[in-house]
Design a protein around this motif. Structure first.
Motif, PDB file in Angstrom:
ATOM      1  N   PRO A  46       0.812  -1.226   0.000  1.00  0.00           N
ATOM      2  CA  PRO A  46       0.000   0.000   0.000  1.00  0.00           C
ATOM      3  C   PRO A  46       0.844   1.275   0.000  1.00  0.00           C
ATOM      4  CG  PRO A  46      -0.046  -1.036   2.148  1.00  0.00           C
ATOM      5  CD  PRO A  46       0.734  -1.940   1.272  1.00  0.00           C
ATOM      6  N   ILE A  47       0.238   2.353  -0.453  1.00  0.00           N
ATOM      7  CA  ILE A  47       0.907   3.661  -0.432  1.00  0.00           C
ATOM      8  C   ILE A  47       0.027   4.649   0.349  1.00  0.00           C
ATOM      9  CG2 ILE A  47       2.213   3.373  -2.593  1.00  0.00           C
ATOM     10  CD1 ILE A  47      -0.042   5.168  -3.886  1.00  0.00           C
ATOM     11  N   THR A  48       0.585   5.799   0.660  1.00  0.00           N
ATOM     12  CA  THR A  48      -0.191   6.847   1.326  1.00  0.00           C
ATOM     13  C   THR A  48      -0.612   7.859   0.266  1.00  0.00           C
ATOM     14  OG1 THR A  48       1.235   6.549   3.215  1.00  0.00           O
ATOM     15  CG2 THR A  48      -0.178   8.484   3.255  1.00  0.00           C
ATOM     16  N   GLN A  49      -1.893   8.152   0.258  1.00  0.00           N
ATOM     17  CA  GLN A  49      -2.424   9.069  -0.759  1.00  0.00           C
ATOM     18  C   GLN A  49      -3.645   9.772  -0.195  1.00  0.00           C
ATOM     19  OE1 GLN A  49      -2.628   7.482  -4.893  1.00  0.00           O
ATOM     20  NE2 GLN A  49      -4.776   8.001  -4.751  1.00  0.00           N
ATOM     21  N   LYS A  50      -3.863  11.002  -0.623  1.00  0.00           N
ATOM     22  CA  LYS A  50      -5.063  11.741  -0.197  1.00  0.00           C
ATOM     23  C   LYS A  50      -6.266  11.091  -0.858  1.00  0.00           C
ATOM     24  CE  LYS A  50      -6.781  16.364  -0.012  1.00  0.00           C
ATOM     25  NZ  LYS A  50      -6.843  17.589  -0.788  1.00  0.00           N
ATOM     26  N   ASN A  51      -7.315  10.908  -0.091  1.00  0.00           N
ATOM     27  CA  ASN A  51      -8.511  10.258  -0.634  1.00  0.00           C
ATOM     28  C   ASN A  51      -9.228  11.172  -1.619  1.00  0.00           C
ATOM     29  OD1 ASN A  51     -10.541   8.534  -1.114  1.00  0.00           O
ATOM     30  ND2 ASN A  51     -11.402   8.580   0.932  1.00  0.00           N
ATOM     31  N   LYS A  52      -9.302  10.687  -2.865  1.00  0.00           N
ATOM     32  CA  LYS A  52      -9.953  11.502  -3.904  1.00  0.00           C
ATOM     33  C   LYS A  52     -11.425  11.151  -4.057  1.00  0.00           C
ATOM     34  CE  LYS A  52      -6.989  10.344  -7.101  1.00  0.00           C
ATOM     35  NZ  LYS A  52      -6.323  10.246  -8.391  1.00  0.00           N
ATOM     36  N   GLN A  53     -11.812   9.973  -3.540  1.00  0.00           N
ATOM     37  CA  GLN A  53     -13.168   9.475  -3.799  1.00  0.00           C
ATOM     38  C   GLN A  53     -14.170   9.825  -2.693  1.00  0.00           C
ATOM     39  OE1 GLN A  53     -13.704   8.004  -6.677  1.00  0.00           O
ATOM     40  NE2 GLN A  53     -11.581   8.078  -7.250  1.00  0.00           N
TER      41      GLN A  53
END
Lengths: 184, 183
Positions: free
Chosen positions: A37-44
């Protein structure tokens, strides 16, 4: 002849087997790297506020208090598609109800087109429309016919969209009204 | 098709499946144990079209570390079992004490047949080495706990050492060392 055929099969299958063995090492390795997994801002996430799209169109839910249009949500389905929903409360006949629903901003230097269409979950004969700059865009009429409308936004402009409903008869039950907004 | 290639292909399937299953199981365990919310995104860039992600780096670190640990252990346990089993099997030919010990431990079935070949150990160790390298690389990048990287490194060393020992044992079968024959 049969001897030459016999000798040919290892020549064909052995390179394929080597590729398969390599694949058995490579595929799990790539799968494991992909599963990490990676860290990412939730776009959904459910928006309920400002949403940005790559074509510089943003749609903002105004969430103004109202007795008729309640429980509004604005959800971003894809990069260019949004869904606005509201629950329309029971209301009197021959009266128009309207409220400010959302604001669309075009922050680009060119014209942008926004296509809207709407539907209700009931069989009532209510009219549903959007009103932008004094222009009515009827999305559903009393014959329950649904229409797709196009709103043109000028460069660096913002438009406030009103939602409106009207009925010839008293509406005694709640209706859900859904507007699909698509940036073209 | 050569017998060796066919056997290599057959033996490689199990560790490949265990590797993917271990990683997946680790992700599921972490999500269930800590009740985490995970997200899946469609990526257009890069070689992968689907990406699992979390919204904060601490959660990502935790999930990645647990999943790496489960994956490494899922490969290390069978590999070490094969190595130990083969070592004991080879040792029984040279040392009668080994037979007495394994009889006491009630693991006689480990030496009744030689069903673990060098090829099996070599392939399982290779997969263990790959997973360990992935874990170590991610530890260096800061996306996996240090202790997981250290455990993976130690297990990989054991795997390599065991493979070399098994190889030596197999070689001794073909070309016995003189001092073993004439002592």
């Amino acid at each position: 002849m049969s001897e030459s055929k016999k000798n040919l099969s290892p020549k064909i299958f052995e390179p394929l087997t080597i590729v398969l063995i390599l694949g058995l090492f490579l595929i799990p390795t790539l799968t494991v790297l992909n599963l990490s997994p990676i860290t990412q801002k939730n776009k959904q996430s459910n928006v309920l506020g400002v949403t940005d799209s790559p074509n510089n169109i943003s749609i903002e839910l105004l969430n103004k208090d109202d007795n008729i249009f309640v429980g509004e949500t604005l959800r971003r389905e894809k990069d260019r598609d949004y869904v606005y929903t509201t629950e329309v409360q029971p209301r009197e006949k021959e009266r128009e109800y309207s409220k400010q629903a959302f604001r669309i901003s075009n922050r680009s230097n060119g014209k942008q087109k926004v296509v809207v269409s709407g539907y209700a979950d009931s069989t009532s004969s209510s009219h549903f429309s959007l009103k932008v700059d004094g222009v009515w865009y009827v999305l559903r009429d009393d014959s329950k016919e649904m229409y797709e409308r196009e709103i043109v936004l000028g460069p660096n402009s913002t438009k406030t969209v009103h939602i409106s409903t009207y009925s010839e008869k008293n509406i005694l039950f709640k209706e859900a009204f859904i507007v699909n907004i698509s940036v073209r | 098709m050569s017998k060796l290639l066919r056997r290599t292909l057959k033996v490689s399937i199990a560790p490949a499946v265990v590797m993917i299953a271990g990683k997946l199981l680790g992700i599921i365990i972490a999500n269930v144990a800590y009740n985490l919310d995970f997200f899946i995104d469609n990526q257009i860039q890069g070689i992968f079209s689907i990406q699992l992600y979390y919204t904060d780096s601490t959660t990502t670190l935790l999930v990645n570390s647990i999943s790496n640990l489960v994956m490494v252990l899922a490969l290390a346990i069978p590999t070490l079992y094969f190595i130990i089993k083969t070592s004991i099997y080879q040792s029984t030919f040279e040392n009668p004490r080994t037979i007495v010990k394994i009889t006491k431990l009630n693991i006689m079935n480990w030496i009744t047949k030689d069903d673990t070949s060098f090829l099996t150990i070599f392939i399982w160790s290779s997969f263990l080495l790959i997973t360990s390298l992935i874990s170590i690389a991610q530890t260096i990048q800061g996306t996996c706990y240090d202790w997981v990287g250290i455990i993976a490194g130690v297990l990989a060393i054991f795997g390599i050492w065991g493979t070399i020992k098994t190889f030596e044992g197999e070689i001794d079968k073909i070309y016995p060392r003189e001092e073993k024959l004439y002592r």
